[in-house]
Every structure is written in C-alpha cells, then in structure tokens.
Design an enzyme around this catalytic site. Structure first.
Site, PDB file in Angstrom:
ATOM      1  N   CYS A 122       0.846  -1.194   0.000  1.00 28.99           N
ATOM      2  CA  CYS A 122       0.000   0.000   0.000  1.00 28.99           C
ATOM      3  C   CYS A 122       0.877   1.237   0.000  1.00 28.99           C
ATOM      4  O   CYS A 122       1.707   1.398   0.878  1.00 28.99           O
ATOM      5  CB  CYS A 122      -0.911   0.003   1.222  1.00 28.99           C
ATOM      6  SG  CYS A 122      -1.937   1.469   1.360  1.00 28.99           S
ATOM      7  N   PHE A 259      -6.650  -4.973 -19.354  1.00 30.79           N
ATOM      8  CA  PHE A 259      -7.350  -6.179 -19.805  1.00 30.79           C
ATOM      9  C   PHE A 259      -6.545  -6.930 -20.870  1.00 30.79           C
ATOM     10  O   PHE A 259      -7.090  -7.358 -21.894  1.00 30.79           O
ATOM     11  CB  PHE A 259      -8.749  -5.836 -20.332  1.00 30.79           C
ATOM     12  CG  PHE A 259      -9.690  -5.358 -19.272  1.00 30.79           C
ATOM     13  CD1 PHE A 259     -10.136  -6.222 -18.278  1.00 30.79           C
ATOM     14  CD2 PHE A 259     -10.118  -4.043 -19.250  1.00 30.79           C
ATOM     15  CE1 PHE A 259     -11.012  -5.782 -17.289  1.00 30.79           C
ATOM     16  CE2 PHE A 259     -10.987  -3.588 -18.267  1.00 30.79           C
ATOM     17  CZ  PHE A 259     -11.434  -4.468 -17.285  1.00 30.79           C
ATOM     18  N   LYS A 261      -5.303  -9.819 -22.313  1.00 33.23           N
ATOM     19  CA  LYS A 261      -5.613 -11.243 -22.348  1.00 33.23           C
ATOM     20  C   LYS A 261      -5.269 -11.758 -23.742  1.00 33.23           C
ATOM     21  O   LYS A 261      -5.097 -10.965 -24.676  1.00 33.23           O
ATOM     22  CB  LYS A 261      -7.101 -11.487 -22.067  1.00 33.23           C
ATOM     23  CG  LYS A 261      -7.665 -10.768 -20.854  1.00 33.23           C
ATOM     24  CD  LYS A 261      -7.260 -11.416 -19.561  1.00 33.23           C
ATOM     25  CE  LYS A 261      -7.974 -10.735 -18.374  1.00 33.23           C
ATOM     26  NZ  LYS A 261      -7.560 -11.314 -17.077  1.00 33.23           N
ATOM     27  N   PRO A 262      -5.175 -13.079 -23.913  1.00 31.56           N
ATOM     28  CA  PRO A 262      -4.926 -13.600 -25.262  1.00 31.56           C
ATOM     29  C   PRO A 262      -5.949 -13.068 -26.266  1.00 31.56           C
ATOM     30  O   PRO A 262      -7.149 -13.252 -26.108  1.00 31.56           O
ATOM     31  CB  PRO A 262      -5.035 -15.114 -25.071  1.00 31.56           C
ATOM     32  CG  PRO A 262      -4.605 -15.340 -23.657  1.00 31.56           C
ATOM     33  CD  PRO A 262      -5.140 -14.154 -22.899  1.00 31.56           C
ATOM     34  N   GLY A 263      -5.455 -12.346 -27.250  1.00 29.02           N
ATOM     35  CA  GLY A 263      -6.318 -11.807 -28.293  1.00 29.02           C
ATOM     36  C   GLY A 263      -7.059 -10.543 -27.931  1.00 29.02           C
ATOM     37  O   GLY A 263      -7.845 -10.039 -28.733  1.00 29.02           O
ATOM     38  N   LYS A 264      -6.817  -9.989 -26.721  1.00 32.94           N
ATOM     39  CA  LYS A 264      -7.581  -8.826 -26.274  1.00 32.94           C
ATOM     40  C   LYS A 264      -6.668  -7.798 -25.616  1.00 32.94           C
ATOM     41  O   LYS A 264      -5.622  -8.137 -25.069  1.00 32.94           O
ATOM     42  CB  LYS A 264      -8.665  -9.240 -25.277  1.00 32.94           C
ATOM     43  CG  LYS A 264      -9.719 -10.188 -25.837  1.00 32.94           C
ATOM     44  CD  LYS A 264     -10.742 -10.537 -24.766  1.00 32.94           C
ATOM     45  CE  LYS A 264     -11.798 -11.487 -25.313  1.00 32.94           C
ATOM     46  NZ  LYS A 264     -12.797 -11.849 -24.277  1.00 32.94           N
TER      47      LYS A 264
END
Length: 276
Positions: A122, A259, A261-264
């Site tokens: 933190c 975000f 991610k595979p393909g995104k």
C-alpha cells in the site's frame, strides 16, 4: 557495487518466499494435508541509519526492491547514488534493508522524510496530506513502441517468473518485455506494488532500455506513477485500470493498456506508441 548480507541462508534447491502448513479441504475435514503458502514479512527500508518505511513483502529479490523502491519513490535518480545495501534478517521474522545513500541524496530525503507503515504494497498509508500522494512527473518522451501482435507471446511467459506463485497461487508478477515480446526478466511478490518495485530495480541494474512493463494485476494510480518516475513509457496490465491511473497516465504521456488477455487489450491512453 553493493555489499549484500543476509542472516538467513536457504538450502540449495529451496524456493525463497514459501513455507508449508497443514490444511483441511472441503469434503475432507478429517484429513490433514501439507500445502505450500507464500511468506509475507515486514521489510523495513532504512536509509543511512534512519527508518523510512515498513512494507509487507515476499522475502526474495530484496536488493532489487531496495533499488526499485528508492527510484520509484524519487529518493534517488540513479542506482549509482546508492553506496551499499545490507540485507539483515531479524529474529522475529522481519528484515531490514540497510541502504547507504550519497550525502546529497540523504540530505534531500531528510527534508521530506516521513515514517509510515504500509500494508501489503500500500503506497498511500502514512501520507501526511493529499499533496504528498501525487508527485510531480515530467511528461515522458515518445521513444518506445510495442506491437500488440506480440502481446499474446509476452503474456505466455509471465508465469515463468512466479516460482512462489506456481506453488501457492498467491503472488503478483511484473516483467520487462522487449519490443519483440520476449520477457527479459521479472519479479514476483505478494504485493503488486512491491513486485513492480523489484522489477524496476532489476531493470535499473541490468540496464534494459527498450520495451514495456507487463504486470499481472490491475493498474492503480501508484503503478502508473512509479512506472513514469522510472521512465517507463508503456505499461501493460492483465486487469483493469482505475480512473486515477488513466488520468495520471494521460497527463504524463504514458501508454496504458489494460485487460491484456490472449487476443484482447483495452488501450486507455497514448495509443500512438502501439503498433497493431
């Protein structure tokens, strides 16, 4: 350059940062099973004999943590302003990183020093006022590019730096990806900010210049701030970005992608560095 000591030596082949405990599982309450769990210990960063901060962290890659935290918090501008780092284990399980700064840097630290005790990674705990949270950051130059076609390859490699995570499912990772999508190195920790600090320390010590940061977590304002202060132009996050992270990234000209991610991928700011 660094005089690194440790009061704790592990047998050959033992993974740092893990321990074992007995657990019971659903549908098998009458059976005890031995399971691996990630260690989380208090780590005090002590500059020239004066305690500055205590963070909860995984007890591994602590030299990198000392360098990366010092850089990302603006305590130093170059790793060469650290004269020595001693890693001292204490009997109660805590660890001190005894960092010796150059006289000029220590004088600057004393002017703004505050004592704070952080929870797991933190960065806001202990700030005296709101203005302490947001540090001035010069706009980043546009010297880096990254092809999103390499993102899937980069993602497939990130778990390779998570030895503790593979056993426990309990760590975040931060890695340095070159323009070809190859993972050059990275670090893990129970705290996402600490994992990033460790990786930034590794980057400084190895001299990596071309590439991007990839983190397994969300992108908070502090992840963006730390990256920008260390000159990182592209930050790729597996999860989402917060509103403040997007605001700071836009202001300091950092390319922020979430975000992943595979393909995104979701591009939040400064897409001009990205090649699709």
């Amino acid at each position: 350059m660094y005089n690194v000591k440790s009061g704790k030596l592990l047998p050959f082949g033992v993974i740092e940062g893990v321990t074992r405990t007995n657990v019971q599982q659903k549908h098998h309450f009458d059976t005890l099973k031995v399971d691996w769990i990630a260690e989380e210990v208090p780590v005090a960063l002590v500059y020239n004999g004066i305690s500055h901060v205590v963070m909860m962290a995984s007890p591994k890659d602590l030299e990198y943590f000392a360098i990366g935290f010092s850089l990302s918090e603006g305590i130093i501008e170059s790793q060469h302003e650290i004269r020595s780092i001693d890693i001292v284990a204490h009997c109660r399980g805590g660890i001190e990183l005894q960092i010796e700064l150059s006289s000029r840097r220590f004088a600057g630290l004393k002017e703004r020093r505050r004592n704070l005790a952080g929870r797991t990674g933190c960065g806001i705990c202990g700030a005296e006022q709101l203005s302490d949270i947001f540090r001035p950051i010069s706009p980043l130059p546009f010297t880096q590019t990254f092809s999103l076609n390499q993102l899937d390859y980069a993602l497939s490699q990130l778990t390779s730096v998570q030895d503790v995570g593979a056993l426990t499912g309990c760590t975040h990772a931060a890695g340095w990806i070159n323009p070809e999508g190859k993972l050059l190195g990275g670090c893990e920790d129970v705290g996402r900010h600490v994992a990033l600090d460790k990786m930034l320390g590794m980057k400084a010590k190895t001299g990596w210049q071309q590439g991007a940061v990839l983190v397994s977590s969300r992108a908070s304002y502090e992840m963006v701030q730390k990256s920008a202060i260390c000159g990182v132009e592209i930050l790729l996050a597996v999860s989402a970005a917060t509103s403040l992270a997007v605001e700071i990234a836009d202001r300091c000209h950092l390319t922020l992608v979430g975000f992943c991610k595979p393909g995104k991928a979701t591009i939040y700011t400064h897409a001009e560095r990205l090649i699709s």
